[in-house]
Design a protein around this motif. Sequence first.
Motif, PDB file in Angstrom:
ATOM      1  N   LEU A 174      23.683  24.214  25.704  1.00 22.05           N
ATOM      2  CA  LEU A 174      23.149  25.422  27.117  1.00 22.05           C
ATOM      3  C   LEU A 174      22.041  26.496  26.605  1.00 22.05           C
ATOM      4  N   ARG A 175      22.293  27.952  27.311  1.00 25.96           N
ATOM      5  CA  ARG A 175      21.628  29.154  26.477  1.00 25.96           C
ATOM      6  C   ARG A 175      22.471  29.248  25.705  1.00 25.96           C
ATOM      7  N   GLU A 176      21.555  29.999  24.578  1.00 28.67           N
ATOM      8  CA  GLU A 176      22.237  30.394  23.052  1.00 28.67           C
ATOM      9  C   GLU A 176      23.208  31.065  22.796  1.00 28.67           C
ATOM     10  N   THR A 177      22.483  32.361  23.334  1.00 26.12           N
ATOM     11  CA  THR A 177      23.348  33.809  23.792  1.00 26.12           C
ATOM     12  C   THR A 177      23.822  33.834  25.520  1.00 26.12           C
ATOM     13  N   GLY A 178      25.000  34.625  25.779  1.00 24.22           N
ATOM     14  CA  GLY A 178      25.229  34.865  27.301  1.00 24.22           C
ATOM     15  C   GLY A 178      25.600  33.349  27.827  1.00 24.22           C
ATOM     16  N   GLY A 179      25.936  33.772  29.466  1.00 21.60           N
ATOM     17  CA  GLY A 179      26.778  32.611  29.918  1.00 21.60           C
ATOM     18  C   GLY A 179      25.230  31.856  30.279  1.00 21.60           C
ATOM     19  N   THR A 180      25.373  30.759  30.600  1.00 22.47           N
ATOM     20  CA  THR A 180      24.556  29.618  31.657  1.00 22.47           C
ATOM     21  C   THR A 180      25.683  29.354  32.992  1.00 22.47           C
ATOM     22  N   ILE A 181      24.922  29.646  33.660  1.00 21.00           N
ATOM     23  CA  ILE A 181      25.218  28.863  35.360  1.00 21.00           C
ATOM     24  C   ILE A 181      24.779  27.510  35.193  1.00 21.00           C
ATOM     25  N   LEU A 182      25.251  25.924  35.550  1.00 19.69           N
ATOM     26  CA  LEU A 182      24.950  25.205  35.486  1.00 19.69           C
ATOM     27  C   LEU A 182      24.516  24.735  36.936  1.00 19.69           C
ATOM     28  N   THR A 183      23.641  24.506  38.042  1.00 24.17           N
ATOM     29  CA  THR A 183      23.365  23.745  38.961  1.00 24.17           C
ATOM     30  C   THR A 183      23.008  22.819  39.691  1.00 24.17           C
ATOM     31  N   PHE A 184      23.177  22.929  40.982  1.00 20.80           N
ATOM     32  CA  PHE A 184      22.935  21.009  41.035  1.00 20.80           C
ATOM     33  C   PHE A 184      22.259  21.555  42.694  1.00 20.80           C
ATOM     34  N   GLU A 185      21.077  20.928  42.694  1.00 22.38           N
ATOM     35  CA  GLU A 185      20.673  20.540  44.014  1.00 22.38           C
ATOM     36  C   GLU A 185      20.129  19.064  44.696  1.00 22.38           C
ATOM     37  N   CYS A 186      21.086  18.919  45.396  1.00 23.22           N
ATOM     38  CA  CYS A 186      21.522  16.659  45.421  1.00 23.22           C
ATOM     39  C   CYS A 186      21.292  16.577  46.674  1.00 23.22           C
ATOM     40  N   ASP A 187      20.573  15.470  47.288  1.00 25.09           N
ATOM     41  CA  ASP A 187      20.677  14.687  48.515  1.00 25.09           C
ATOM     42  C   ASP A 187      22.042  14.765  49.633  1.00 25.09           C
ATOM     43  N   ASN A 188      22.540  13.948  48.327  1.00 24.28           N
ATOM     44  CA  ASN A 188      23.876  14.121  48.614  1.00 24.28           C
ATOM     45  C   ASN A 188      25.071  14.752  48.354  1.00 24.28           C
ATOM     46  N   LEU A 189      26.553  14.812  48.745  1.00 19.95           N
ATOM     47  CA  LEU A 189      27.966  15.661  48.870  1.00 19.95           C
ATOM     48  C   LEU A 189      27.788  14.415  47.581  1.00 19.95           C
ATOM     49  N   ILE A 190      28.312  16.128  45.921  1.00 23.12           N
ATOM     50  CA  ILE A 190      28.729  15.331  45.217  1.00 23.12           C
ATOM     51  C   ILE A 190      29.886  15.396  43.824  1.00 23.12           C
ATOM     52  N   SER A 191      30.715  15.334  43.007  1.00 27.96           N
ATOM     53  CA  SER A 191      31.832  15.153  42.454  1.00 27.96           C
ATOM     54  C   SER A 191      31.385  15.186  41.172  1.00 27.96           C
ATOM     55  N   VAL A 192      31.351  16.935  40.074  1.00 25.71           N
ATOM     56  CA  VAL A 192      31.381  16.375  38.540  1.00 25.71           C
ATOM     57  C   VAL A 192      32.708  16.810  38.512  1.00 25.71           C
ATOM     58  N   LYS A 193      32.848  15.841  36.805  1.00 25.58           N
ATOM     59  CA  LYS A 193      33.637  16.459  36.280  1.00 25.58           C
ATOM     60  C   LYS A 193      32.971  16.094  34.813  1.00 25.58           C
ATOM     61  N   TYR A 194      33.494  18.277  34.516  1.00 22.57           N
ATOM     62  CA  TYR A 194      33.203  18.139  32.815  1.00 22.57           C
ATOM     63  C   TYR A 194      34.339  18.915  31.684  1.00 22.57           C
ATOM     64  N   PHE A 195      33.937  18.658  30.672  1.00 21.15           N
ATOM     65  CA  PHE A 195      34.477  18.966  29.593  1.00 21.15           C
ATOM     66  C   PHE A 195      34.550  20.090  28.331  1.00 21.15           C
ATOM     67  N   SER A 196      35.883  20.764  28.554  1.00 26.99           N
ATOM     68  CA  SER A 196      35.313  22.030  27.924  1.00 26.99           C
ATOM     69  C   SER A 196      35.227  21.238  25.793  1.00 26.99           C
ATOM     70  N   THR A 197      35.042  22.138  25.084  1.00 25.22           N
ATOM     71  CA  THR A 197      34.830  21.871  24.236  1.00 25.22           C
ATOM     72  C   THR A 197      35.697  21.104  23.181  1.00 25.22           C
ATOM     73  N   SER A 198      37.064  21.538  23.149  1.00 20.72           N
ATOM     74  CA  SER A 198      37.481  20.290  23.117  1.00 20.72           C
ATOM     75  C   SER A 198      38.608  18.476  24.311  1.00 20.72           C
ATOM     76  N   CYS A 199      37.401  19.079  24.703  1.00 24.41           N
ATOM     77  CA  CYS A 199      37.314  17.617  25.709  1.00 24.41           C
ATOM     78  C   CYS A 199      38.459  17.785  26.646  1.00 24.41           C
ATOM     79  N   VAL A 200      39.000  19.136  27.488  1.00 24.88           N
ATOM     80  CA  VAL A 200      39.823  19.101  28.603  1.00 24.88           C
ATOM     81  C   VAL A 200      38.561  19.222  29.875  1.00 24.88           C
ATOM     82  N   ALA A 201      39.082  17.742  30.288  1.00 23.98           N
ATOM     83  CA  ALA A 201      38.512  17.386  31.900  1.00 23.98           C
ATOM     84  C   ALA A 201      38.573  18.247  32.912  1.00 23.98           C
TER      85      ALA A 201
END
Length: 240
Positions: A174-201
């Motif tokens: 991600l961006r080195e300083t400040g926040g970052t918005i991760l975006t998805f532009e997909c042909d279909n509906l999606i689901s996203v599972k992401y992890f914190s720095t300590s692997c909490v999903a």
Amino acid sequence: MLHKSTRLILLTLFIFLVQCTEKKSADLFSDLGLGNPVVTVIDPPAGSPPQSNGVSYTGTQITITGRNFVPNLTDNIVKFNDLTATLFSATTTEIITTIPAGATGGFLTVAKADGACDTVYGTDGFNCSARRFYVDCYKAYDSLHGEETAVNYPDSQTIQFTEDFSTKAFRSNLRETGGTILTFECDNLISVKYFSTSCVASEVGTSAAPVYNPTINFENNYAVQYFVTSAKGACKIGFQ
């Protein structure tokens, strides 16, 4: 008076005996676990803490190799940043442990009871040795979703999902300083599972209830790992 060659032989013998004595003393100190601990190898150099969301995982086993460790389980203190780990075995040259729950990337330290670690201005300290350690949340999944694809700020990337329904693994710096918005532009509906720095999903949408073009806001800079589940089609991953 001794001949010059005789004096030279005696001097050489004296130096040899002194060196042998010093080596034996150093070996004895090391065998007793005396002296400042020194970490030389962490195997593996990255791993995952325990996880239970989508996978049953007890934590990566870590073998720490070095010297001057204390040959018992109570007088060595192993920490992943500020979290103390449980030890399973300890000799003067090897310690075996696992990554504790909640561990984040940073430093792995091995200290004695009176040790003080410096991971701000250096990687060691008094009776302490430290080495960089990286948390890999995906390691617990044993490459279940194939190799991770790197999509790093600020460059977007379009990924093709070629199966009727599949999950792919990603990692984004991600961006080195400040926040970052991760975006998805997909042909279909999606689901996203992401992890914190300590692997909490955390999840945005699920396989049963996917969402359309979600965004995920990250306030801190880190290398986020995530899974995207989609039907056949294209999916553009980008950043704001």
